[in-house]
Structure formats: C-alpha cells, structure tokens
Design an enzyme around this catalytic site. Structure first.
Site, short mmCIF file in Angstrom:
data_model
loop_
_atom_site.label_atom_id
_atom_site.label_comp_id
_atom_site.label_asym_id
_atom_site.label_seq_id
_atom_site.Cartn_x
_atom_site.Cartn_y
_atom_site.Cartn_z
N GLY A 30 36.80 45.93 33.50
CA GLY A 30 36.35 44.65 34.06
C GLY A 30 35.07 44.82 34.82
CD GLU A 31 29.65 44.84 34.44
OE1 GLU A 31 28.98 45.81 34.79
OE2 GLU A 31 29.55 44.28 33.34
N GLY A 32 32.59 42.38 37.60
CA GLY A 32 32.31 41.12 38.28
C GLY A 32 30.96 41.22 38.93
CB VAL A 37 37.59 46.95 37.52
CG1 VAL A 37 39.02 47.41 37.71
CG2 VAL A 37 37.18 46.04 38.68
CE LYS A 59 36.40 44.61 43.52
NZ LYS A 59 36.93 43.29 43.82
CG ASP A 146 35.81 34.35 43.42
OD1 ASP A 146 35.50 33.33 42.74
OD2 ASP A 146 35.39 35.48 43.16
P1 ADP Z 1 34.79 41.34 41.20
O1 ADP Z 1 34.89 41.29 42.69
O2 ADP Z 1 33.58 42.10 40.76
O3 ADP Z 1 34.94 40.01 40.53
P2 ADP Z 1 37.56 41.93 40.48
O4 ADP Z 1 38.40 42.60 41.53
O5 ADP Z 1 37.78 40.47 40.29
O6 ADP Z 1 36.02 42.27 40.72
O7 ADP Z 1 37.81 42.67 39.07
C1 ADP Z 1 37.06 42.34 37.91
C2 ADP Z 1 37.96 42.37 36.69
O8 ADP Z 1 38.55 43.67 36.56
C3 ADP Z 1 39.14 41.41 36.73
O9 ADP Z 1 38.81 40.12 36.28
C4 ADP Z 1 40.13 42.09 35.81
O10 ADP Z 1 39.84 41.82 34.45
C5 ADP Z 1 39.88 43.57 36.06
N1 ADP Z 1 40.84 44.04 37.08
C6 ADP Z 1 40.63 44.09 38.41
N2 ADP Z 1 41.73 44.55 39.06
C7 ADP Z 1 42.66 44.79 38.11
C8 ADP Z 1 44.01 45.27 38.13
N3 ADP Z 1 44.61 45.61 39.27
N4 ADP Z 1 44.66 45.40 36.96
C9 ADP Z 1 44.04 45.08 35.80
N5 ADP Z 1 42.78 44.64 35.71
C10 ADP Z 1 42.09 44.48 36.84
MG MG Z 2 36.61 38.75 40.41
#
Ligand code: ADP
Ligand code: MG
Length: 367
Positions: A30-32, A37, A59, A146
């Site tokens: 994942g990437e935000g 992640v 993360k 969020d």
């Molecule tokens: P950001 O703050 O950059 O948005 P997030 O914490 O929302 O980061 O994580 C981005 C993405 O990573 C999520 O939308 C999800 O797809 C994946 N992800 C994050 N945490 C988890 C987790 N505990 N289990 C599975 N996927 C995760």
């Molecule tokens: Mg996010």
C-alpha cells in the site's frame, strides 16, 4: 514497478538494518500520501508455511513528516488501538529519520470489488463495525478525519474489520470559533517571540487550524468551508458517504476536484437551501448562482441500482406526478404545503419526487 518496489525495500533495509534483523520484508502492499506499507513476517518463522506465519504490515512514514505528527499517530495507535476494530501497533523501529510502525496485517480486497454486491445484512455488519470503531475513537476525544474505505480494511472471508491510518487524527475542539483576526490564525509564539515549530505542531494536533484533508469525496461542509471547530461529525459524515456509496453501488460517489466543486456536488445532492442553512449554522455565508432542490436518495438509489421503487412509494408519489388539471394542481399544492414529502420524507422544497425526475436522472448520469 516491481523493480522500483524492490529497490525501495532494499533502501529501507539499508537505512534501518534492525528491521532486516527481525523481519523478512516481502512486498509493497500500500501507499498513501504520507507512507509506504510493506508486508512482512518474522525471520524466526522463515521455516514455517505461509499459512502458519504471522503477517505484519510495516508502515514506513515519509521522512518529511513532522516528528510531532508521527508521535501523535503512534500515540493514537498505542492508546486506542487493538480493540473495537481499531488497529494497534506491535512495535516501532527508528534510526535517524527512518521510522516504521509494525502492525498486524489484515488481508482485504479493494472497496471497488465489493461495493456493488453487498446485501443488506452484510452492509449492516460492515456499518456497525465502522461505527463502533468510530465510537471507540471518539470516546478518547479524537477525530480520525480520514475515514474512507482504504482506511477501513475489510477481510470479507473472515468478517474482520480494521480502522487504520491516524495520520490526520486530531483532538476534538470544544472551543468556540475564534473571532476573526485573533486566535487560531496567529502562530503560537514562545517567550522570545519566535515561532516554535514543534510547539505549533503540538498545538495543531489539539485545536486550531486542522491539517488539510486529501481531496476525496468524504469531506463534510465544515471541512469544505474551512471551519476550525470540527467534531466527531466529520467522521460520521464520511461513514455516511461510505454507506451511500454502497447503497448507490457507486465509488467514488463524490469526486469534486476542489472545495468549490465538492460544495457544488453537495448542493446538487442535498439542495442549496440545506447547504446554505448548514453554512450559516457554521458561521459561514454560502452564495450559489442557482437553486437546487436536492435529490431523493431513495429514488436515486433505486434508479442507480436499476431497481423498481417499492410499490408503496411509487403509489404515494403518484397524485402529484401523474394527476392533471384542477385535481392535479390541488394535489400538488397539498403535497407542497405539508412539511415533508410522504414518499422520501424530505422537506417539500428539497423533494424531487413530484416533478423533478429529469434532474435526478441527469445527476445520476454524471455519477
Ligand atoms: P497512509 O497514511 O499513507 O494513507 P495507510 O496507513 O492508510 O497509509 O496505509 C496505506 C495502505 O496500506 C492501506 O490503504 C492498505 O491498503 C495498506 N495497509 C495499511 N495497513 C495495513 C494493514 N494493517 N493490513 C493490511 N494492509 C494495510
Ligand atoms: Mg490511508
């Protein structure tokens, strides 16, 4: 893409060798805006099968994030996480400006893959899980800020849910809105009169100007109108948009490219008068070039799903839509005079059931 991701993993391990000592980092999941992640498992479990391994989400926060902001996100995870569908944190590793949170991994699908086929019972379970996570967060005096499907992970097979990502979370502001020219717009200054970054950031987490939310269709009027005093309603609104997305089987439901476009979408949806009233209640003045009555959600949902409205609603709308002549006029006047439409229960001036099907269709086509 795979090569880039591999390079990112190698780079992360180079900057944070102790991560590599404890974990195998497998791939990016994942990437935000503020992080990347990765999927990880314990090195000591390397001889186990994938099923037996314990999986983690790693993360990695962007190094440009303010330390106070990172600390706040970690505090949220530590204080509130691990229960009521709110993610917890198992470990935090840091070397210089490289920081990772190690959290339990939850397998999940993209919202767009299930938004179109949830039945009522599943939607009820999903919303209950989301609202109970929010209730838990709010009980700590914190707004998540969020809430959206990519931050509420749903393991459909095992009926597990996790609210993640406290990167924008903020303390609820109970203070009255500051007078113009004084209060939150001024930078807090320390004794020497020098603006102090760390102090300011710490203050920003409690009250004052909230951090901007990403341009996505989950922002309520108080955010779009830049009202400093924001409460739990911000999250409840976003949960409502998630609910409406599933009902309409459309995602994203709102896609306004900027604040003004997002307000225009809300005006179409709710009616200009409701939005003006809301703005006034928030101490803002909203001027619109045209009037919109707003849409009837029940009819819109039926239309977008290609379903017939239940007979009783179709029948109730009938006198005003179909009757003609004096009888029709009288029925329309009677319907307009009552406080709410019997079919959609919206106030008469917001209701489009009687004579504004065309508008609903045009809007729905836009969606
Ligand atoms: P950001 O703050 O950059 O948005 P997030 O914490 O929302 O980061 O994580 C981005 C993405 O990573 C999520 O939308 C999800 O797809 C994946 N992800 C994050 N945490 C988890 C987790 N505990 N289990 C599975 N996927 C995760
Ligand atoms: Mg996010």
């Amino acid at each position: 893409k795979e090569d880039t991701e591999k390079r990112q993993i190698v780079e992360l391990i180079r900057k944070l060798p102790k991560l590599d000592k404890i974990f195998e980092v497998h791939k990016k999941i994942g990437e935000g805006t503020f992080s990347s992640v990765y999927l990880g498992s314990l090195r000591q479990h390397c001889h186990l099968s994938d099923k037996e391994k314990k999986w983690f989400a790693i993360k990695h926060l962007v190094p440009t994030a303010h330390p106070a902001r990172i600390e706040h996100e970690l505090r949220c995870l530590q204080d509130m996480g691990g229960k009521n569908n709110v993610i917890g944190v198992e470990l935090c590793l840091r070397h210089m400006d490289t920081i990772v949170f190690i959290m339990p991994y939850i397998p999940h699908k993209k919202f767009s893959e299930y938004v179109g086929d949830m039945d009522a019972a599943e939607l009820q379970r999903y919303m209950r899980a989301l609202l109970s996570a929010l209730q838990h967060v709010h009980s700590f005096g914190v707004i998540h800020r969020d809430v959206k499907p990519s931050n509420f992970l749903y393991d459909r097979e095992n009926q597990r849910y996790l609210l993640i990502d406290f990167g924008l979370a903020q303390r609820i502001c109970y203070e009255p809105e500051p007078e113009p020219n004084i209060g939150s717009r001024k930078r807090p200054r320390d004794e020497d009169g020098v603006a102090n970054d760390a102090k300011r950031a710490a203050l920003d987490l409690s009250v004052g100007t909230p951090r901007p939310q990403p341009v996505e269709g989950f922002r309520p009027p108080e955010v779009l109108l830049c009202v400093a005093r924001q409460g739990c309603g911000v999250d409840v609104w976003a949960a409502g948009v998630v609910l409406a997305s599933v009902l309409c089987r459309r995602y994203p439901l709102f896609r306004g490219a900027d604040d003004a476009a997002a307000l225009a979408e809300l005006a179409d949806f709710l009616g200009t008068r409701s939005l003006r009233d809301a703005a006034q209640h928030l101490g803002r003045r909203l001027v619109t070039s045209t009037e919109r009555r707003g849409l009837c959600l029940r009819r819109l949902v039926a239309r977008l799903r290609g379903e017939q409205l239940p007979e009783r609603y179709a029948r109730r709308a009938a006198p005003a839509t179909r009757a003609s002549g004096a009888a029709g006029a009288a029925a329309a006047a009677a319907a307009a005079a009552c406080h709410s439409c019997r079919s959609c229960r919206l106030r008469a001036e917001h209701c489009v059931c009687r004579d504004d099907d065309q508008k609903a269709e045009e809007w729905a086509e836009g969606v």
